[in-house]
Design a protein around this motif. Structure first.
Motif, PDB file in Angstrom:
ATOM      1  N   GLU A 135      -1.449  17.268  -8.036  1.00 61.23           N
ATOM      2  CA  GLU A 135      -1.320  16.320  -9.141  1.00 61.23           C
ATOM      3  C   GLU A 135      -1.135  14.882  -8.656  1.00 61.23           C
ATOM      4  N   MET A 136      -1.459  14.616  -7.387  1.00 64.98           N
ATOM      5  CA  MET A 136      -1.118  13.322  -6.798  1.00 64.98           C
ATOM      6  C   MET A 136      -2.320  12.503  -6.338  1.00 64.98           C
ATOM      7  N   SER A 137      -3.516  12.826  -6.798  1.00 67.92           N
ATOM      8  CA  SER A 137      -4.699  12.091  -6.373  1.00 67.92           C
ATOM      9  C   SER A 137      -4.695  10.669  -6.915  1.00 67.92           C
ATOM     10  N   LEU A 138      -5.171   9.712  -6.106  1.00 63.98           N
ATOM     11  CA  LEU A 138      -5.266   8.312  -6.519  1.00 63.98           C
ATOM     12  C   LEU A 138      -6.689   7.901  -6.888  1.00 63.98           C
ATOM     13  N   THR A 139      -7.635   8.806  -6.800  1.00 59.77           N
ATOM     14  CA  THR A 139      -9.013   8.482  -7.134  1.00 59.77           C
ATOM     15  C   THR A 139      -9.496   9.390  -8.249  1.00 59.77           C
ATOM     16  N   ALA A 140     -10.756   9.212  -8.636  1.00 55.22           N
ATOM     17  CA  ALA A 140     -11.320  10.020  -9.711  1.00 55.22           C
ATOM     18  C   ALA A 140     -11.436  11.489  -9.323  1.00 55.22           C
ATOM     19  N   ASP A 141     -11.433  11.756  -8.038  1.00 55.72           N
ATOM     20  CA  ASP A 141     -11.506  13.136  -7.552  1.00 55.72           C
ATOM     21  C   ASP A 141     -10.101  13.737  -7.555  1.00 55.72           C
ATOM     22  N   PRO A 142      -9.845  14.751  -8.388  1.00 53.33           N
ATOM     23  CA  PRO A 142      -8.491  15.328  -8.458  1.00 53.33           C
ATOM     24  C   PRO A 142      -8.048  15.985  -7.153  1.00 53.33           C
ATOM     25  N   ASP A 143      -9.004  16.291  -6.265  1.00 54.16           N
ATOM     26  CA  ASP A 143      -8.667  16.917  -4.985  1.00 54.16           C
ATOM     27  C   ASP A 143      -8.613  15.911  -3.839  1.00 54.16           C
ATOM     28  N   ASP A 144      -8.640  14.630  -4.174  1.00 58.79           N
ATOM     29  CA  ASP A 144      -8.732  13.607  -3.128  1.00 58.79           C
ATOM     30  C   ASP A 144      -7.553  13.664  -2.150  1.00 58.79           C
ATOM     31  N   TYR A 145      -6.339  13.846  -2.669  1.00 59.56           N
ATOM     32  CA  TYR A 145      -5.169  13.890  -1.789  1.00 59.56           C
ATOM     33  C   TYR A 145      -5.219  15.117  -0.876  1.00 59.56           C
ATOM     34  N   ILE A 146      -5.608  16.256  -1.428  1.00 57.42           N
ATOM     35  CA  ILE A 146      -5.718  17.480  -0.630  1.00 57.42           C
ATOM     36  C   ILE A 146      -6.750  17.289   0.479  1.00 57.42           C
ATOM     37  N   LYS A 147      -7.889  16.704   0.129  1.00 55.24           N
ATOM     38  CA  LYS A 147      -8.941  16.469   1.120  1.00 55.24           C
ATOM     39  C   LYS A 147      -8.464  15.516   2.218  1.00 55.24           C
ATOM     40  N   TRP A 148      -7.690  14.500   1.805  1.00 51.83           N
ATOM     41  CA  TRP A 148      -7.169  13.538   2.793  1.00 51.83           C
ATOM     42  C   TRP A 148      -6.202  14.235   3.745  1.00 51.83           C
ATOM     43  N   LEU A 149      -5.345  15.110   3.225  1.00 49.83           N
ATOM     44  CA  LEU A 149      -4.421  15.855   4.076  1.00 49.83           C
ATOM     45  C   LEU A 149      -5.190  16.683   5.106  1.00 49.83           C
ATOM     46  N   GLU A 150      -6.233  17.337   4.650  1.00 54.13           N
ATOM     47  CA  GLU A 150      -7.028  18.159   5.561  1.00 54.13           C
ATOM     48  C   GLU A 150      -7.736  17.303   6.604  1.00 54.13           C
TER      49      GLU A 150
ATOM     50  N   GLY B  64       0.780  -1.217   0.000  1.00 56.23           N
ATOM     51  CA  GLY B  64       0.000   0.000   0.000  1.00 56.23           C
ATOM     52  C   GLY B  64       0.815   1.270   0.000  1.00 56.23           C
ATOM     53  N   ARG B  65       2.107   1.153  -0.136  1.00 58.88           N
ATOM     54  CA  ARG B  65       2.966   2.338  -0.174  1.00 58.88           C
ATOM     55  C   ARG B  65       3.886   2.341  -1.393  1.00 58.88           C
ATOM     56  N   GLY B  66       4.244   1.143  -1.836  1.00 57.49           N
ATOM     57  CA  GLY B  66       5.234   1.085  -2.890  1.00 57.49           C
ATOM     58  C   GLY B  66       6.609   1.375  -2.322  1.00 57.49           C
ATOM     59  N   TYR B  67       7.618   1.063  -3.091  1.00 53.90           N
ATOM     60  CA  TYR B  67       8.985   1.247  -2.591  1.00 53.90           C
ATOM     61  C   TYR B  67       9.311   2.715  -2.381  1.00 53.90           C
ATOM     62  N   ALA B  68       8.787   3.573  -3.250  1.00 49.65           N
ATOM     63  CA  ALA B  68       9.163   5.000  -3.208  1.00 49.65           C
ATOM     64  C   ALA B  68       8.540   5.752  -2.045  1.00 49.65           C
ATOM     65  N   TYR B  69       7.457   5.217  -1.470  1.00 48.11           N
ATOM     66  CA  TYR B  69       6.714   5.987  -0.468  1.00 48.11           C
ATOM     67  C   TYR B  69       6.616   5.267   0.876  1.00 48.11           C
ATOM     68  N   GLN B  70       7.597   4.445   1.171  1.00 49.65           N
ATOM     69  CA  GLN B  70       7.612   3.757   2.450  1.00 49.65           C
ATOM     70  C   GLN B  70       8.021   4.731   3.559  1.00 49.65           C
ATOM     71  N   HIS B  71       7.967   4.264   4.801  1.00 45.06           N
ATOM     72  CA  HIS B  71       8.352   5.107   5.934  1.00 45.06           C
ATOM     73  C   HIS B  71       9.805   5.548   5.773  1.00 45.06           C
TER      74      HIS B  71
ATOM     75  N   GLU C 243       1.311   7.157   3.427  1.00 42.87           N
ATOM     76  CA  GLU C 243       0.182   6.961   4.339  1.00 42.87           C
ATOM     77  C   GLU C 243      -1.143   7.127   3.593  1.00 42.87           C
ATOM     78  N   TYR C 244      -1.181   8.107   2.717  1.00 44.09           N
ATOM     79  CA  TYR C 244      -2.383   8.324   1.899  1.00 44.09           C
ATOM     80  C   TYR C 244      -2.653   7.112   1.012  1.00 44.09           C
ATOM     81  N   MET C 245      -1.605   6.593   0.361  1.00 43.05           N
ATOM     82  CA  MET C 245      -1.760   5.414  -0.487  1.00 43.05           C
ATOM     83  C   MET C 245      -2.288   4.227   0.324  1.00 43.05           C
ATOM     84  N   HIS C 246      -1.675   4.005   1.487  1.00 41.45           N
ATOM     85  CA  HIS C 246      -2.071   2.872   2.326  1.00 41.45           C
ATOM     86  C   HIS C 246      -3.513   3.032   2.795  1.00 41.45           C
ATOM     87  N   SER C 247      -3.880   4.260   3.142  1.00 39.79           N
ATOM     88  CA  SER C 247      -5.248   4.526   3.572  1.00 39.79           C
ATOM     89  C   SER C 247      -6.246   4.250   2.448  1.00 39.79           C
ATOM     90  N   THR C 248      -5.877   4.633   1.231  1.00 41.92           N
ATOM     91  CA  THR C 248      -6.742   4.394   0.077  1.00 41.92           C
ATOM     92  C   THR C 248      -6.931   2.907  -0.156  1.00 41.92           C
TER      93      THR C 248
END
Length: 471
Positions: free
Chosen positions: A64-79, A44-51, A96-101
């Motif tokens: 530019e980093m959303s993983l869903t159809a909503d382009p603001d998904d990552y921003i919303k998750w941060l908030e 759920g993190r991939g090699y590049a985004y591990q701890h 963490e966002y990837m793993h949560s998704t």
């Protein structure tokens, strides 16, 4: 109805994107069972985004980093999770966002299973047309496989892997580069090298040396521009299509017209001197002109990804040798504050760039030789040269097992042979239906298809093809 079983090998950006498009498709239901495989450390993190260290930032804006159809998904998750909403977030936070998704998909669907094991081999069963995936001495059969393994393994240009005080792969940096002492040289000057010396200097190292052949660094991100193409379009390019091919010279002509129409100075492609203190300063002082070039490249990349498939073998070779370096040098720029920090460290003598590197050998430490005949001694060498481009040189167990069994065949332009639907072409069995790949393994067909945004959009086509042809 018999349940169709699907395996996703790899739970990084591409793997999660595949899962995303499955669960968001109206054709998805209980008749499909999906298992997604990855090692516990990278699930759920991939090699590049591990701890890892919080100062290791992504070089793409959060928008530019959303993983869903909503382009603001990552921003919303941060908030929602209380993280600071900033343009360039740390890789750890994005992980963490990837793993949560991923876990949200699994929690919502009992026909999606997360299997914390790394796939070790995949075998094609010719009589049934199914695939057997083996992981940790357990075997399961699947009707379809999505091979989403991410980047190939790290290169080792000077064959030093295994030598004491040689760090073949710096990641995770917080674990591997902690408590180092002595004279440190970093091989490479790209993003991995930047991560490495940023961590070392921030953690008290007085001086770090960056060793490379050319000394070229990534560009600095300039001002954002919205580009509306006028000449370099699919419609314009396809006018030149003959027998399924478009001459490279025609595409170059359209690109030059586009640069003129957008008032982009072509001399910017030649601006680099391979001296970081000059190149970074130039980009910082010319954000508008540099930014317009960068966003022209970004806005045209979807079109060129399609047109790249129309180039002949000879034209592909010419493009990759003569023109790709210019595109690559402006494609993944670093944030401006990162460039300013590097210049500060150069001025303070904490960061020294040494170019013209020719060889390195282990000798009571390491001796590095340069093209002027001089040599330097280092107590520690950190390899930051990035992944290999040839599957034959990759050392991961899964890919080597499939390559050895002739399930995979190398594409001379990178990755493995695939058809237009991203189904793998085996030298032993021909086209393998319902066996898909994308990312580093499709590099020979998909030009520059490694960014989060492009991977997230292209994986939709794979899922759609499966629904239309694989059921």
């Amino acid at each position: 109805m018999k349940i169709k079983r699907i395996a996703i090998a790899g739970a990084g950006v591409a793997g999660i994107s595949i899962l995303k498009f499955f669960v968001n498709d109206k054709r998805f239901g209980k008749h499909l069972g999906i298992d997604i495989y990855d090692a516990p450390k990278t699930m759920g993190r991939g090699y590049a985004y591990q701890h890892d260290d919080d100062h290791l930032v992504i070089n793409l804006p959060a928008e530019e980093m959303s993983l869903t159809a909503d382009p603001d998904d990552y921003i919303k998750w941060l908030e929602k999770t209380g993280h600071e909403v900033e343009s360039f977030t740390s890789r750890r936070v994005y992980g963490e966002y990837m793993h949560s998704t991923l876990t949200s998909f699994s929690d919502a669907h009992d026909n999606i299973n997360i299997i914390k094991k790394y796939a070790e081999n995949i075998v094609f069963n010719e009589e049934s047309g199914t695939y057997t995936l083996r992981a940790d001495n357990v075997s399961c059969d699947y009707d379809a496989v999505f091979l989403m393994t991410g980047e190939l393994s790290y290169s080792d240009p000077y064959k030093l892997k295994g030598d004491s005080n040689y760090f073949y792969n710096p990641y995770p940096i917080e674990d591997n580069l902690k408590h180092l002492t002595g004279r440190i040289g970093i091989i490479g000057s790209g993003l991995s090298a930047i991560d490495s010396f940023r961590y070392l200097i921030r953690n008290g190292h007085k001086k770090v040396y960056v060793l490379s052949r050319s000394g070229e660094m990534p560009a600095v991100r300039g001002t954002h521009f919205d580009i509306k193409p006028q000449h370099f379009t699919l419609e314009a390019a396809l006018q030149y299509e003959r027998d399924g091919l478009i001459p490279l010279e025609k595409l170059l002509g359209l690109f030059k017209l586009e640069m003129e129409a957008q008032q982009v100075d072509s001399s910017l492609f030649e601006r680099k001197t391979d001296r970081p203190e000059i190149d970074l300063k130039y980009d910082l002082e010319h954000p508008d002109s540099v930014g317009k070039l960068q966003y022209l490249i970004t806005d045209l990349e979807d079109t060129f990804k399609i047109l790249f498939k129309y180039l002949s073998r000879r034209d592909k070779r010419t493009f990759l040798k003569e023109y790709h370096p210019y595109i690559s040098g402006n494609h993944s720029p670093m944030p401006p504050y990162g460039a300013a920090e590097i210049l500060k460290w150069i001025d303070e003598g904490k960061l020294v760039f040494m170019q013209g590197m020719e060889s390195a050998s282990a000798d009571n430490g390491f001796t590095v030789t340069f093209d002027d005949g001089k040599s330097e001694h280092f107590d520690i060498l950190i390899n930051a040269t990035g992944p290999v481009k040839s599957i034959e040189k990759d050392d991961t167990k899964l890919l080597q097992n499939m390559y050895d069994a002739m399930l995979l065949e190398e594409d001379e332009f990178g990755g493995v042979l695939i058809n237009k639907n991203h189904e793998i072409i085996s030298p032993r069995f021909g086209t393998l239906e319902n066996f898909y790949t994308i990312g580093a393994l499709s590099a020979g067909s998909d030009y520059l298809i490694r960014g989060v945004g492009m991977l997230a959009s292209e994986t939709e086509d794979l899922v759609n093809h499966f629904f239309e042809h694989g059921l």
